[in-house]
Design an enzyme around this catalytic site. Structure first.
Site, short mmCIF file in Angstrom:
data_model
loop_
_atom_site.label_atom_id
_atom_site.label_comp_id
_atom_site.label_asym_id
_atom_site.label_seq_id
_atom_site.Cartn_x
_atom_site.Cartn_y
_atom_site.Cartn_z
N ASP A 223 47.68 38.00 44.16
CA ASP A 223 46.91 37.86 42.97
C ASP A 223 47.16 36.73 42.20
O ASP A 223 48.13 35.09 42.73
CB ASP A 223 47.44 38.48 41.78
CG ASP A 223 46.23 38.72 40.61
OD1 ASP A 223 45.39 38.75 40.50
OD2 ASP A 223 46.82 40.32 39.82
C1 BGC Z 1 43.54 39.43 38.28
C2 BGC Z 1 42.64 39.67 38.99
C3 BGC Z 1 41.43 39.10 39.32
C4 BGC Z 1 42.03 37.11 39.71
C5 BGC Z 1 41.17 36.38 39.94
C6 BGC Z 1 43.96 38.09 37.83
O1 BGC Z 1 44.64 37.64 36.74
O2 BGC Z 1 44.67 40.24 38.28
O3 BGC Z 1 42.60 41.29 39.42
O4 BGC Z 1 40.52 39.07 40.82
O5 BGC Z 1 43.15 37.26 38.73
O6 BGC Z 1 40.71 35.92 38.32
#
Ligand code: BGC
Length: 836
Positions: A223
């Protein structure tokens, strides 16, 4: 591409080249490596649309209904079609890897990202996710199953340590990921949180069961910012650290490799997985994805509109008030802020920018054009919550065009760059300019109402705001959280008030420093003074009384349902309950449409004749809602989540870790409808519930009397359309067992199938049940086992309405005595193949 083709490529790369590939090159891209013909991969959120590489309101995207609404359709064919649409959008925006679907579960209705998850049920989540993944990947775009695993709430999500027992982990939280891996998902994203004390980007669960047990061959992507340490994450089955170019791996992995702290085989495996993914999306050498663009651009909006109706859940329809016949109506009163300011999607990283939105009011007006008069009343005073400036409220002082002027300034305030933008919410200026020291948003605002306006500037670090030449805010503002959503997308808002005269245009200027330690996004927002609440309500009530039918649209706000934080209350905000009550008293023919991502409490629900959940319906909201209201489409949705009447009844609510940083899943297997059944409390509406425009009689359920452990089987359920219209029914089959030595949920959904029939006609739903359905996870043996003996199969309309039952006896599998086909002695838990 096969491994025989990939392995020679690995040999062409030295250690530095390999390690470089394992951290992103930028926020959304990986590194290219010309030595092996690898181009950069572009990744993008998901899941309600494809944003692309820029966070810019001018780069619009098609917006789907929110994932909960999609799951509510219980329609895999539709899901796959929508996946194809997402793939087409991804290709249009140069995106190779879509960061969707979200497979976490709706454990607590307070979860801030509830709207982004499919369901409280692992089986429905897995089937829905698999269908969407198939569609996305048929378009040559990789899907990413996220967030692996147990990221089911937002509070302190970077640090929270989820404690969940082994059986629950496998049967409930891992199950949807397993289903999607079985469906061939090409990437998996590790979650921010810990499980049982270990951060997921370093978790042994990435190895077992994900890769070794289920045979996942793609890369585990972190993530964003989820790789925060070096050696534990590098040695684990985490493969790609995003975003880049910085991060612990970029800084230290090469040295760790050279010092023998991380083995070359581990690095090779990570690179091999990345190259495999690149091959699948056509980013490696001359490899080309298998891409069949089967969705014609002209049909996309129609598909989105169909999806709105397919996911809308009709909870009540007393006296068959719906569908409304336009020919029999003279007037309709549309009421409620959400009828015009509809929330089409949830907030956070999933957010995309729509090209056009059809509001419920517009949809109803279009449906009744020439047939009946439509009036509109907010029914509530204007909200005091500032919202980002829009084209309707402000204009660019330089061009005069609706929107705002954004400038990058040097240290002396000289302009280095200027651009016209459409909203006061600037997540990124579209260019980076050397020497830029500040970003400025400038707008002319002509107030429609005079009085004390509330202004807000979002950001952190050095900020200032002036209204009509007067500075109303200035200072250095700290950041209150390290959550990426707060840092990059939705910074804290700082408020100030300024008196404005009606109709007299003022210039508003907001500035934020670009110095290190200052924020990323800048938001210029405003709220006009609230009008008289009593007058607003009286206007709506009078309109409702005068009309043949009242349609009230109520819902949640951006503040209450968004990534990065959990909700504290399930109540509808801003006095909307009182509005519904007053309208329903004024007109007995009142239809309430709920515009929320997740459950809200509806204390008046038995007092209104018709109640429709539209969720966050995406950009075609109004058209789809009107199709349902006026009977051009049946409401196709069935609840993917149980809805309680009052918050205190909800059996699993907690989202916040205790003082020790742990969030204990004390309820174990018993979430969703299973928790309600165990608690004895009666929800307002059960999982699976939803009405169409006809009625169904459940007539007969037949199933084999005996099955061998591991063998799939069919359950046949005969239903008859006992109403007056053609319709579609989602027939659900659940499993129960009494007299068991094993911990089990009271009921478990094990299959479903939809049937359609004309009035008076019968139809047989053939529900295929997986060979795994009878099994449970044995924590003692770390594997799947099936208890022999008698199970009950229950068939019906929802978890709370199961009129048909049959007994089924599970017998031992056909294996030589003394062996167990389902358990691999080395990794006992990982060998029971999942056959959907
Ligand atoms: C979220 C993800 C997302 C990523 C990129 C994170 O904060 O939890 O779901 O894909 O950011 O935006």
């Amino acid at each position: 591409m096969t491994d025989e083709e990939i392995d020679p490529l690995l040999e062409k790369l030295d250690a530095a080249q390999k390690v470089r590939l394992l951290t992103g090159a930028s926020t959304w891209r990986t590194h290219a490596e010309p030595a092996v013909g690898l181009r950069a991969l572009t990744l993008s959120d998901g899941p309600a649309g494809v944003r692309g590489e820029t966070w810019d309101e001018r780069e619009t995207s098609l917006v789907l209904p929110s994932p909960t609404a999609l799951a509510a359709s219980w329609d895999e064919r539709l899901l796959t079609d929508l996946g194809v649409l997402l793939a087409a959008e991804a290709r249009r925006k140069g995106v190779d890897v879509l960061l969707a679907p979200t497979l976490n579960l709706q454990r607590s209705p307070l979860g801030g990202r509830h709207f982004e998850c499919f369901s409280e049920d692992p089986f429905l989540t897995g089937r829905t996710g698999a269908a969407l993944v198939k569609g996305i990947q048929s378009g040559g775009v990789a899907a990413t199953a996220k967030h692996f695993v147990a990221n089911d709430a937002e509070t302190d999500r970077l640090r929270v340590d989820v404690r969940v027992d082994e059986q629950t982990l496998h049967e409930v939280y891992l199950a949807p990921f397993e289903a999607v891996v079985a469906a061939g998902v090409q990437a998996v994203m590790s979650a921010y949180n810990k499980v049982d004390g270990v951060t997921m980007s370093a978790s042994p669960l990435l190895e077992h069961p994900l890769k070794e047990g289920w045979g996942f061959e793609g890369p585990v992507v972190s993530d964003w910012g989820g790789v925060r340490t070096l050696l534990d994450t590098a040695r684990s089955a985490q493969d790609l650290a995003m975003p880049g170019p910085d991060g612990p791996w970029a800084a230290g992995l090469l040295t760790a490799l050279e010092q023998g702290l991380v083995s070359p085989e581990v690095i090779d495996d990570k690179v091999r997985r990345l190259l495999r993914l690149a091959g699948q999306v056509g980013a490696l050498g001359s490899s080309r994805p298998v891409w069949r663009p089967v969705i014609a651009p002209g049909t996309q909006r129609a598909l989105l509109r169909r999806a709105v109706a397919a996911g809308s859940v009709l909870l009540r329809n007393e006296g068959e008030l719906l569908p409304l016949d336009p020919a029999g109506l003279r007037s309709v009163a549309v009421i409620g802020p959400h009828a015009t300011a509809v929330r089409i999607q949830g907030g956070g990283s999933a957010e995309v920018f729509p090209d056009a939105v059809v509001t419920p009011l517009a949809g109803i007006e279009e449906a009744l054009e020439g047939a009946a008069a439509v009036t509109y009343h907010r029914g509530l005073p204007l909200s005091a919550r500032p919202v980002p400036l829009t084209r309707e409220l402000s204009r660019d002082p330089r061009s005069g065009e609706p929107g705002v002027l954004v400038r990058l300034l040097d240290g002396n305030g000289n302009e280095l760059h200027a651009e016209h933008r459409l909203s006061g919410r600037i997540v990124e200026p579209s260019v980076r300019v050397d020497g830029a020291a500040a970003v400025e948003i400038r707008a002319l605002v002509r107030p429609a109402v005079g009085g004390m306006w509330t202004w807000a500037l979002g950001g952190w670090g050095d900020l200032s705001l002036s209204v009509g030449g007067r500075e109303v805010l200035s200072g250095t503002f700290p950041l209150d959280s390290d959550d990426p959503t707060r840092v990059h997308v939705a910074p804290p808002l700082h408020r100030a008030r300024a008196e404005l005269a009606q109709g007299q245009e003022v210039e508003v200027v907001a500035r934020r420093s670009l110095a290190p330690g200052s924020g990323v996004a800048t938001v210029l927002a405003a709220a006009p003074p609230a009008d008289d609440a009593a007058r607003a309500l009286a206007g709506a009530v009078a309109a409702a009384r005068a009309a043949d039918v009242a349609v009230v649209v109520v819902g949640t706000t951006e503040q209450s349902e968004s990534e990065g934080h959990d909700r504290t209350s399930l109540d509808l905000p801003d006095g909307q309950d009182a509005l519904v009550r007053a309208v329903a008293r004024a007109n007995p023919r009142t239809v309430v449409v709920v515009n929320s991502g997740g459950p809200v409490t509806l204390p008046w629900h038995t007092r209104v004749p018709a109640l429709l959940l539209a969720w966050f319906p995406g950009q075609e909201a109004g058209g789809g809602i009107a199709d349902v209201l006026f009977g051009r489409a049946e409401p196709g949705g069935r609840l993917p989540t149980t809805w309680g009447t009052v918050q205190d009844d909800v059996p699993v609510l907690d989202t916040a870790p205790t003082a020790g940083g742990q969030l204990r899943y004390e309820e174990g297997l018993h979430i969703g409808y299973a928790a309600w059944l165990r608690s004895g409390a009666v929800p307002a509406y059960w999982f699976g519930h939803g009405l169409g425009y006809t009625n169904w009689a459940y007539e007969e359920l037949t199933a084999p009397a005996e099955v061998r452990d591991g063998d799939p089987f069919d359950v046949r359920v005969r239903v008859r359309n006992s109403g007056r219209r053609r319709g579609r029914e989602v027939v659900q089959v659940y499993l129960a067992r009494s007299g068991t030595a094993v911990e089990r949920p009271a009921l478990r959904l094990i299959g479903y199938a939809a049937v359609e029939a004309e009035p008076g006609e019968s139809a047989v739903a053939v529900v295929r049940v997986s060979g795994r359905a009878l099994a449970h996870w044995s924590a003692a043996r770390h594997g799947w086992e099936t208890e022999t003996g008698e199970f009950a199969l229950l068939g019906g309309h929802s978890a709370g309405d199961l009129p048909l039952i049959a007994a089924l006896t599970a017998v031992a599998p056909r294996t030589p005595a003394g062996t167990d086909a389902t358990v691999d002695p080395k990794h006992p838990g990982e060998r029971s193949p999942l056959v959907l």
